[in-house]
Design a protein around this motif. Structure first.
Motif, PDB file in Angstrom:
ATOM      1  N   LYS A 283       0.834  -1.208   0.000  1.00 27.74           N
ATOM      2  CA  LYS A 283       0.000   0.000   0.000  1.00 27.74           C
ATOM      3  C   LYS A 283       0.867   1.256   0.000  1.00 27.74           C
ATOM      4  O   LYS A 283       0.569   2.229  -0.673  1.00 27.74           O
ATOM      5  CB  LYS A 283      -0.928   0.016   1.216  1.00 27.74           C
ATOM      6  CG  LYS A 283      -2.078  -0.939   1.110  1.00 27.74           C
ATOM      7  CD  LYS A 283      -2.977  -0.820   2.313  1.00 27.74           C
ATOM      8  CE  LYS A 283      -4.126  -1.780   2.228  1.00 27.74           C
ATOM      9  NZ  LYS A 283      -5.025  -1.660   3.387  1.00 27.74           N
ATOM     10  N   PHE A 284       1.962   1.217   0.775  1.00 29.82           N
ATOM     11  CA  PHE A 284       2.862   2.359   0.832  1.00 29.82           C
ATOM     12  C   PHE A 284       3.506   2.606  -0.533  1.00 29.82           C
ATOM     13  O   PHE A 284       3.574   3.741  -1.003  1.00 29.82           O
ATOM     14  CB  PHE A 284       3.938   2.143   1.894  1.00 29.82           C
ATOM     15  CG  PHE A 284       4.985   3.217   1.907  1.00 29.82           C
ATOM     16  CD1 PHE A 284       4.705   4.467   2.442  1.00 29.82           C
ATOM     17  CD2 PHE A 284       6.240   2.983   1.378  1.00 29.82           C
ATOM     18  CE1 PHE A 284       5.664   5.464   2.443  1.00 29.82           C
ATOM     19  CE2 PHE A 284       7.205   3.970   1.378  1.00 29.82           C
ATOM     20  CZ  PHE A 284       6.918   5.212   1.918  1.00 29.82           C
ATOM     21  N   ILE A 285       3.979   1.562  -1.170  1.00 30.09           N
ATOM     22  CA  ILE A 285       4.625   1.683  -2.481  1.00 30.09           C
ATOM     23  C   ILE A 285       3.627   2.181  -3.517  1.00 30.09           C
ATOM     24  O   ILE A 285       3.941   3.039  -4.341  1.00 30.09           O
ATOM     25  CB  ILE A 285       5.268   0.345  -2.903  1.00 30.09           C
ATOM     26  CG1 ILE A 285       6.448   0.040  -1.989  1.00 30.09           C
ATOM     27  CG2 ILE A 285       5.711   0.381  -4.356  1.00 30.09           C
ATOM     28  CD1 ILE A 285       7.035  -1.343  -2.175  1.00 30.09           C
ATOM     29  N   LYS A 286       2.413   1.664  -3.472  1.00 33.19           N
ATOM     30  CA  LYS A 286       1.379   2.102  -4.402  1.00 33.19           C
ATOM     31  C   LYS A 286       1.067   3.585  -4.210  1.00 33.19           C
ATOM     32  O   LYS A 286       0.956   4.331  -5.180  1.00 33.19           O
ATOM     33  CB  LYS A 286       0.121   1.254  -4.196  1.00 33.19           C
ATOM     34  CG  LYS A 286      -0.947   1.482  -5.220  1.00 33.19           C
ATOM     35  CD  LYS A 286      -2.100   0.514  -5.007  1.00 33.19           C
ATOM     36  CE  LYS A 286      -3.186   0.767  -6.021  1.00 33.19           C
ATOM     37  NZ  LYS A 286      -4.333  -0.128  -5.820  1.00 33.19           N
ATOM     38  N   ARG A 287       0.962   4.017  -2.963  1.00 29.05           N
ATOM     39  CA  ARG A 287       0.688   5.421  -2.670  1.00 29.05           C
ATOM     40  C   ARG A 287       1.871   6.306  -3.091  1.00 29.05           C
ATOM     41  O   ARG A 287       1.686   7.390  -3.622  1.00 29.05           O
ATOM     42  CB  ARG A 287       0.414   5.612  -1.187  1.00 29.05           C
ATOM     43  CG  ARG A 287      -0.101   6.985  -0.873  1.00 29.05           C
ATOM     44  CD  ARG A 287      -0.505   7.202   0.567  1.00 29.05           C
ATOM     45  NE  ARG A 287      -0.935   6.010   1.234  1.00 29.05           N
ATOM     46  CZ  ARG A 287      -0.819   5.800   2.544  1.00 29.05           C
ATOM     47  NH1 ARG A 287      -0.302   6.721   3.301  1.00 29.05           N
ATOM     48  NH2 ARG A 287      -1.239   4.685   3.093  1.00 29.05           N
ATOM     49  N   LEU A 288       3.094   5.824  -2.881  1.00 34.62           N
ATOM     50  CA  LEU A 288       4.284   6.577  -3.273  1.00 34.62           C
ATOM     51  C   LEU A 288       4.343   6.748  -4.786  1.00 34.62           C
ATOM     52  O   LEU A 288       4.644   7.836  -5.279  1.00 34.62           O
ATOM     53  CB  LEU A 288       5.539   5.868  -2.768  1.00 34.62           C
ATOM     54  CG  LEU A 288       6.861   6.560  -3.013  1.00 34.62           C
ATOM     55  CD1 LEU A 288       6.898   7.905  -2.303  1.00 34.62           C
ATOM     56  CD2 LEU A 288       8.009   5.685  -2.540  1.00 34.62           C
ATOM     57  N   ASN A 289       4.050   5.699  -5.543  1.00 32.74           N
ATOM     58  CA  ASN A 289       4.039   5.789  -7.005  1.00 32.74           C
ATOM     59  C   ASN A 289       2.971   6.762  -7.492  1.00 32.74           C
ATOM     60  O   ASN A 289       3.191   7.507  -8.446  1.00 32.74           O
ATOM     61  CB  ASN A 289       3.837   4.414  -7.628  1.00 32.74           C
ATOM     62  CG  ASN A 289       5.055   3.548  -7.511  1.00 32.74           C
ATOM     63  OD1 ASN A 289       6.174   4.049  -7.384  1.00 32.74           O
ATOM     64  ND2 ASN A 289       4.863   2.246  -7.530  1.00 32.74           N
ATOM     65  N   LYS A 290       1.820   6.748  -6.840  1.00 31.91           N
ATOM     66  CA  LYS A 290       0.743   7.659  -7.206  1.00 31.91           C
ATOM     67  C   LYS A 290       1.155   9.108  -6.932  1.00 31.91           C
ATOM     68  O   LYS A 290       0.909   9.993  -7.741  1.00 31.91           O
ATOM     69  CB  LYS A 290      -0.508   7.305  -6.403  1.00 31.91           C
ATOM     70  CG  LYS A 290      -1.779   7.869  -6.904  1.00 31.91           C
ATOM     71  CD  LYS A 290      -2.932   7.335  -6.064  1.00 31.91           C
ATOM     72  CE  LYS A 290      -4.230   7.497  -6.776  1.00 31.91           C
ATOM     73  NZ  LYS A 290      -5.358   6.991  -5.984  1.00 31.91           N
ATOM     74  N   THR A 291       1.824   9.334  -5.805  1.00 28.54           N
ATOM     75  CA  THR A 291       2.293  10.672  -5.451  1.00 28.54           C
ATOM     76  C   THR A 291       3.316  11.164  -6.460  1.00 28.54           C
ATOM     77  O   THR A 291       3.267  12.316  -6.901  1.00 28.54           O
ATOM     78  CB  THR A 291       2.904  10.666  -4.036  1.00 28.54           C
ATOM     79  OG1 THR A 291       1.925  10.205  -3.115  1.00 28.54           O
ATOM     80  CG2 THR A 291       3.370  12.047  -3.630  1.00 28.54           C
TER      81      THR A 291
END
Length: 78
Positions: A4-12
Motif C-alpha cells: 500500500k505504501f509503495i502504491k501510494r508513493l508511485n501515485k504521489t
C-alpha cells in the motif's frame, strides 16, 4: 502494508511529476518558479525522452532570453 505504501508513493510521484510539467508550461507562473519546476523534474523525477526534451527546451529558452534578469538566466543554465 508495504504494498500500500509503495502504491501510494508511485501515485504521489505521478501527480507531482504532472503538476510540475503543467506548472512549467503555464506562462502565467513566475519564471523563477518555472525554472525550479524544470530543474526538479530533471533531477528527481523519471521522465521519458520527450518530456526531457520539452523541459530542456523551456530551460534553454529562459537561459537565452535577454529580457530576463541575469540571475534568472544563470539559474536556467544550471
Amino acid at each position: 502494508m508495504l504494498f500500500k505504501f509503495i502504491k501510494r508513493l508511485n501515485k504521489t510521484k505521478y501527480f507531482l511529476k504532472n503538476a510540475c510539467l503543467d506548472f512549467l508550461r503555464d506562462i502565467e507562473n513566475m519564471t523563477m518558479y518555472r525554472i525550479l519546476a524544470g530543474q526538479y523534474l530533471l533531477q528527481k523525477q523519471y521522465c521519458n525522452d520527450s518530456e526531457i526534451s520539452i523541459i530542456e527546451n523551456f530551460l534553454l529558452s529562459f537561459a537565452e532570453d535577454n529580457h530576463l534578469d541575469y540571475d534568472l538566466r544563470a539559474d536556467a543554465a544550471d
